[in-house]
Structures are given as structure tokens and as C-alpha cells.
Design an enzyme around this catalytic site. Structure first.
Site, short mmCIF file in Angstrom:
data_model
loop_
_atom_site.label_atom_id
_atom_site.label_comp_id
_atom_site.label_asym_id
_atom_site.label_seq_id
_atom_site.Cartn_x
_atom_site.Cartn_y
_atom_site.Cartn_z
N ASP A 135 0.87 -1.17 0.00
CA ASP A 135 0.00 0.00 0.00
C ASP A 135 0.91 1.22 0.00
O ASP A 135 2.09 1.13 0.36
CB ASP A 135 -0.89 -0.03 1.24
CG ASP A 135 -1.73 1.22 1.37
OD1 ASP A 135 -2.34 1.62 0.36
OD2 ASP A 135 -1.74 1.81 2.46
N ASP B 213 -1.46 -0.83 6.18
CA ASP B 213 -1.61 -0.32 7.55
C ASP B 213 -3.03 0.09 7.89
O ASP B 213 -3.30 0.44 9.04
CB ASP B 213 -0.68 0.88 7.76
CG ASP B 213 -1.18 2.13 7.05
OD1 ASP B 213 -1.73 1.99 5.93
OD2 ASP B 213 -1.04 3.23 7.61
N ASP C 232 -6.96 -1.94 3.87
CA ASP C 232 -6.02 -2.97 3.43
C ASP C 232 -6.38 -4.36 3.95
O ASP C 232 -5.79 -5.35 3.51
CB ASP C 232 -4.60 -2.63 3.90
CG ASP C 232 -4.09 -1.33 3.31
OD1 ASP C 232 -4.33 -1.11 2.10
OD2 ASP C 232 -3.48 -0.53 4.04
#
Length: 646
Positions: A334, A537, A541
Site C-alpha cells: 500500500d 496499515d 487494506d
């Protein structure tokens, strides 16, 4: 207890074994048979009771384990010796094997003690984490008085005081005070972290110079520290696929060895007629086949690997994740909060006219009371430069456009370019800078004086999310290991492309504008190129973390991400991804090396014992040596150091 039993067993066994060791030198000091019996009996039935209990439990459950082999072999040797001792036909020169049975039990116990030592050393990280929790907390009662309170009685919502130098007892939110907090034992981050009112503090970290008042977010049993300890414990207890395979092999191996020992007994007895020699040979088969090393091969490696990981700030949820990480060939990152800091900063401030400091102070004043991340970035930038920020009046938020406020008697509008156009503000003096920032994926805001009919442009603000300092090195480490890095983000394409180019991710490996459920789909597509690890995080996600072969959550992120992931990186350092994969490969390699040595000893030793070339004592020594080699090989893993620290 295990150590004392080993010392007692060694003291009782040494007088039995020593005369055998002295015989090659012409020294004959064999003890009388009754003395041998007196020394061997406590070893057989007191020290060796654990093997009888283990064998009985295994037989009752319909399985077989190492204890079955030890109990059968030593009982056979001990029983034959007792028979020779009391049988008047045997005479005073009858062979006694008390020393063999005692030595076998002592050597197997030595292996158990070494296993316990290895486990204790590997669990040092858990004990170190548990020691972080103070026993007492200073509780602020409703009337304002402070009392010392057992930490077990602290509950969410309690107010606590932490003095300079003390450990913070539980997770909480700072109500009063400011300080630097040492979180190195929890996160691995060596530098103290500034904590201000409203910041979250973690139980177990050390308060620096300030007196703090905080409100507890959870009890000690439910806090971050307790969750970390549970994660490490679970990782060390849960068996990986390779260990389950070993268990299935052992379930077949032990009965096969028993049958082989029976076959050896019958074969030697029927062919030679020497049933005593046949019994001793079959005992040697049972002893050398004890799968001590087989039982140590994977648990010691798992415990050593997860213990090292915890010290490096890498929390492995279970051994399955540790083993699965070895095969990862693609790592999907990410962007926000993973490769970048996750919070916007004022990357550029350009006044249309006049002093920069005056325009920046105006922009900070307009947004002083706003909770928007971009507004906070402007206020922080102004405060960092020591500017005097005025108080805004008549503050009015315009949905979808920005904010309007009166500062120093003039009305200012701060917001999007579209709003500036609607207000009739001429943006052309700074439009080139805005376009350049947009091309790099940055966000822009405009400040204008709208007091008079002729609206005046005051400044352009450019915002960016700074790369983590370690991001470039993290990608370089992965590429050096032959692992393909990929960027999967919900941010727009320009911002994603800018970050990818900065860290070294190929343009074709950038997936931008991906919704949370779409990230899981991207991960599934990437799996065609090999096992995928997802690093993220945020809550968005979580689906991708669950869909990946291995999910890795940044410890600075949300609890949802950490609960979904198999591995949690306790500090915001993306280099830990490469460290986690490297440690996984080394740990699994140790497992396989250990299994190789365990099987080699059995493959070579059993035929030799069946052929009568090994007596029970030599067989026991060889079996113990196999355990020593496995534990010693595992301990070599402790030489590993995180590449982020090299």
C-alpha cells in the site's frame, strides 16, 4: 527440576559407566552387581518415570512416540540384568547391563534439558516483553487524590499519573503534559518519540522528562503489550505444515522401529541361539531409533526464529505465517502509511506578493481551529517557523470548497481552485506551480483575500505525503533477493506513479485508484506470478491482507490491519519486510537441515545396531549426539541480524 534430575541421574550413572571407560586401559573397577542395581534402580524408575508416563499416555491414545522406545529399550536391559543377578544358574560372571539402561535414560534426559534450554533462550523475547509491564500504577481518584494501584485493577477510563523516568503502565491517551517516550523495546525505534496532549501512549514504554496524566484505553491484559506477548506465544506453539508432516512420519516410524526390534530379536535368537545377545541387539535398535532429534528439529527452529523476529520488531502470528513467508515472490505495498509517512505535510508555500511569513501566518490563522489533516499541516509549518498566528473570527466551513474566516478585519477564503474560480480570484500568477505539483501527484490549496470586490490571490499551498526515509532501501533489498515489488493504492494515478518512481517500482507494477475490495482482487491476480505478501496499515487494506499468502501490517496502522495480518512490523520501517522474509527463509532452512541430520542418524544407526555393531550405550550416545547436532545447528540461527541494522 529437569536440571536437578539430570545432575542426580549423572551422579548415579557415572560410577556405572566409568569402569567400562577404564577397561581399555587395563583398569578393572566394576562394581558388585548389587551396587549396580542400587545405583541403576532410582535412575530407571524415578528419573525415568517421565518416559513410562509418556509411553503409557501414547499407547492409551493409540499412538507411539519416543517415550515408547525409551521405556521398552531400558526396561528390557534392566529386566535382563535383574534376571541375571538373581538367577543362581547365571553365576557371578553373568553379564549385567544396568549401566546401559541408566546411561540411556541420562543421555535422553540430557537431550530434554538441552531442548528446554533452547526453548528458554528462544522465549527470552517474551520474558523481556513481560518484564516491561510495571506492577503498580498511580491512579487519580475522583476527588483528585493519587493512590498506588495494582496494575491488574486498572480499567479503561481510569486516569493515571506517570512521573518522569517511569514506565507507562497501560495504553492510554495523554490528557496533560508533554514528554519524549522511549518505545524502543516495543518498536525497535531507537530515538525517543515526542508525545503531546491527545497523543496515544503505549503501556511498557518509558516516560522521559515530563509528568503525564493519561486516561487508560484498556486494561493491562488487553493492551498492546499483552497482545504482542500473545502473538509471540501463539507463534511458538502452533505447528507449521512441515512439523505436521514430521508428526505423521513419526506416527509410522515408531511402530516400524518396534517391529524392527522384534525382528532383530527373533532373527538373532533363531539364527545364533544366543537370546541374550539377541535381546541386547534389539535394545540397541530401540535406543538409537529414539526420534529425539526428530522431535527437536522444527520446534527449536521455530522458537529461535520467532524469538529473533520479536527482538527485531517483527511479530509473527504463528509458525504457518513464518513458513509461508519463505516462498514469497511478490510483495504488494500500500502507499499511504506504508511507503510514505501517512500524514500530509506542507511541501511548498508560494505567496503571490509580499513576505512569505506574513502569508503563511494568515493561512494558519484561517485554519487554526480546523481538524482537517491539510489544515493541521499548515498550522504545524507556521508553528515550526515560530510565526505569530492570529485568532480567526466568523469561521465558516463551505462543504466541498474550503473554509472562510475573518483575520485582522479582512475576510479570507482558503480552499480548492474551483472555489477560487467561483469567487472570481485570478490564479494565473501561480497556476504554473499548481500544475507542476499536480503532475507529481501532490494536492494544492489556495488562499485569497475576498474582502473587497476585487478578489486578491494571497498564496498557493502544496501538500505532499513524504516518503519514509527507508522506503528506497526497502525496495532495493527486495529486488536483491529476487522479489518483485508492486504498488497497490487507492490514491490517484499521478501520486502513485510519483511514489513508485521515487522508490524504484516499475511503472507496469503500479495499480492506482483501487478500492479496498479491489485490492484483494489485485492480490489474487498477482498470485499467478508466485506467492504474494501484502503490506498495509489501514482498514482498507484488511481484505488484501487476508487474501495474500502472507499479510504484513505496519504496527503504526490500525488494529484491524494487525488482527488480519500474519506478521506485524512494530515500527514504521518498510525494510523490515525484507528482514521478515529473510528470517523466514533462514528458519525454514534450519528446519530442513535439522530434519536431514535427524534422519541421517537413524538411517545409518538402525542398520548398524540391527547388525550387532553397536551396543546399547554406544547407541544411546549416538542418539544423544544427534540431538546435540540439531540443537547446535539451530543455535547458529542466533547469528542472524536484521539487514536494516547492518
Amino acid at each position: 527440576m529437569l536440571r536437578w534430575q539430570l545432575l542426580v541421574a549423572s551422579a548415579l550413572t557415572l560410577p556405572l559407566v566409568a569402569p567400562m571407560l577404564l577397561m581399555p586401559f587395563g583398569v578393572h573397577a566394576m562394581l558388585p552387581g548389587v551396587w549396580q542395581w542400587a545405583l541403576a534402580t532410582p535412575v530407571q524408575f524415578w528419573i525415568g518415570a517421565r518416559y513410562y508416563r509418556g509411553a503409557w499416555s501414547a499407547v492409551r491414545s493409540g499412538s507411539a512416540n519416543m517415550d515408547v522406545l525409551v521405556a521398552l529399550g531400558t526396561t528390557a536391559g534392566y529386566g535382563l540384568s535383574v534376571w541375571h543377578l538373581i538367577d543362581p544358574r547365571a553365576g557371578s560372571g553373568a553379564a549385567l547391563y544396568f549401566e546401559a539402561s541408566a546411561a540411556i535414560i541420562t543421555l535422553v534426559l540430557l537431550g530434554k534439558w538441552m531442548e528446554a534450554r533452547a526453548k528458554r533462550d528462544a522465549s527470552a523475547a517474551i520474558r523481556a516483553l513481560q518484564d516491561l509491564r510495571p506492577a503498580l500504577a498511580c491512579l487519580v481518584q475522583d476527588d483528585g487524590t493519587e493512590v498506588t494501584w495494582p496494575i491488574e485493577r486498572v480499567r479503561a477510563g481510569d486516569r493515571l499519573v506517570v512521573r518522569p523516568g517511569e514506565r507507562i503502565p497501560v495504553d492510554g491517551d495523554l490528557l496533560d503534559g508533554e514528554t519524549h517516550v522511549d518505545e524502543s523495546m516495543l518498536t525497535g525505534e531507537p530515538l525517543p518519540v515526542v508525545k503531546l496532549v491527545g497523543d496515544r501512549v503505549t503501556g511498557g514504554s518509558i516516560n522521559g522528562e515530563g509528568r503525564l496524566t493519561l486516561v487508560a484505553r484498556a486494561s493491562a491484559a488487553e493492551g498492546t503489550l499483552a497482545r504482542i506477548v500473545r502473538l509471540v506465544e501463539d507463534a511458538q506453539l502452533r505447528k507449521p505444515p512441515i512439523q505436521r508432516l514430521v508428526d505423521r512420519i513419526s506416527a509410522i516410524f515408531v511402530p516400524a522401529v518396534v517391529l524392527m526390534a522384534v525382528g532383530t530379536l527373533m532373527g538373532w535368537g533363531l539364527v545364533t541361539g544366543d537370546w541374550e545377545r539377541a535381546l541386547i541387539t534389539s535394545v540397541a535398535v530401540l535406543v538409537i531409533a529414539c526420534p529425539c532429534a526428530l522431535g527437536l528439529a522444527t520446534p527449536t527452529a521455530i522458537m529461535a526464529g520467532t524469538g529473533l523476529a520479536a527482538r527485531a520488531g517483527i511479530l509473527v502470528r504463528d509458525a504457518v505465517a513464518l513458513e509461508a513467508a519463505r516462498d514469497v515472490r511478490v510483495v504488494a505495498f500500500d502507499k499511504t502509511g506504508t511507503l510514505t509517512e501517512g500524514r500530509p505535510r506542507l511541501a511548498g508555500f508560494y505567496p503571490a506578493a509580499g513576505p512569505r511569513s506574513e502569508a503563511l501566518a494568515l493561512a494558519a490563522a484561517v485554519q487554526q481551529d480546523s481538524e482537517h489533516p491539510l489544515a493541521k499541516a499548515v498550522v504545524m509549518a507556521a508553528e515550526a517557523e515560530g510565526l505569530a498566528i492570529g485568532r480567526p473570527e466568523q469561521v465558516k466551513a463551505i462543504p466541498g470548497r474550503g473554509v472562510q474566516a475573518v483575520v485582522g478585519g479582512a475576510t479570507y477564503a482558503l480552499g480548492s481552485g474551483r472555489w477560487m474560480d467561483e469567487l472570481g480570484v485570478d490564479r494565473h500568477p501561480l497556476i504554473d506551480g499548481a500544475d507542476a505539483a499536480g503532475a507529481q501527484g501532490m494536492s494544492v490549496s489556495w488562499l485569497a483575500d475576498v474582502s473587497a470586490t476585487e478578489r486578491r490571490l494571497v498564496a498557493l499551498m502544496v501538500f505532499g505525503d513524504a516518503l519514509r526515509p527507508e522506503a528506497v532501501e526497502a525496495i532495493t533489498l527486495l529486488k536483491a533477493d529476487g522479489i518483485r515489488p508492486v504498488l497497490v493504492t487507492g490514491d490517484h494515478a499521478l501520486a502513485a506513479a510519483h511514489v513508485a518512481q521515487a522508490v524504484g517500482i516499475a511503472a507496469e507494477d503500479v495499480h492506482a485508484g483501487v478500492l479496498p475490495e479491489g485490492k484483494a482482487t489485485v492480490v489474487a491476480d498477482l498470485a499467478r506470478h508466485g506467492p504474494v505478501a501484502m503490506v498495509g496499515d489501514g482498514i482498507n487494506d484488511a481484505p488484501a491482507l487476508a487474501a495474500a499468502r502472507v499479510g504484513m501490517a505496519m504496527g503504526s496502522g490500525t488494529d484491524v490491519a494487525m488482527e488480519t495480518a500474519g506478521i506485524t512490523l512494530m515500527r514504521g520501517d518498510p525494510r523490515l519486510v525484507a528482514d521478515a522474509l529473510d528470517l523466514s527463509r533462514r528458519t525454514v532452512r534450519k528446519m530442513r537441515q535439522n530434519l536431514f541430520w535427524a534422519f541421517v542418524y537413524n538411517a545409518v544407526g538402525i542398520p548398524l545396531a540391527a547388525a550387532g555393531l553397536l551396543n546399547p550405550i554406544v547407541a544411546a550416545a549416538a542418539m544423544a549426539l544427534s540431538s546435540v547436532s540439531v540443537v547446535g545447528n539451530t543455535l547458529l540461527l542466533k547469528r542472524w541480524t536484521p539487514r536494516s541494522d547492518r
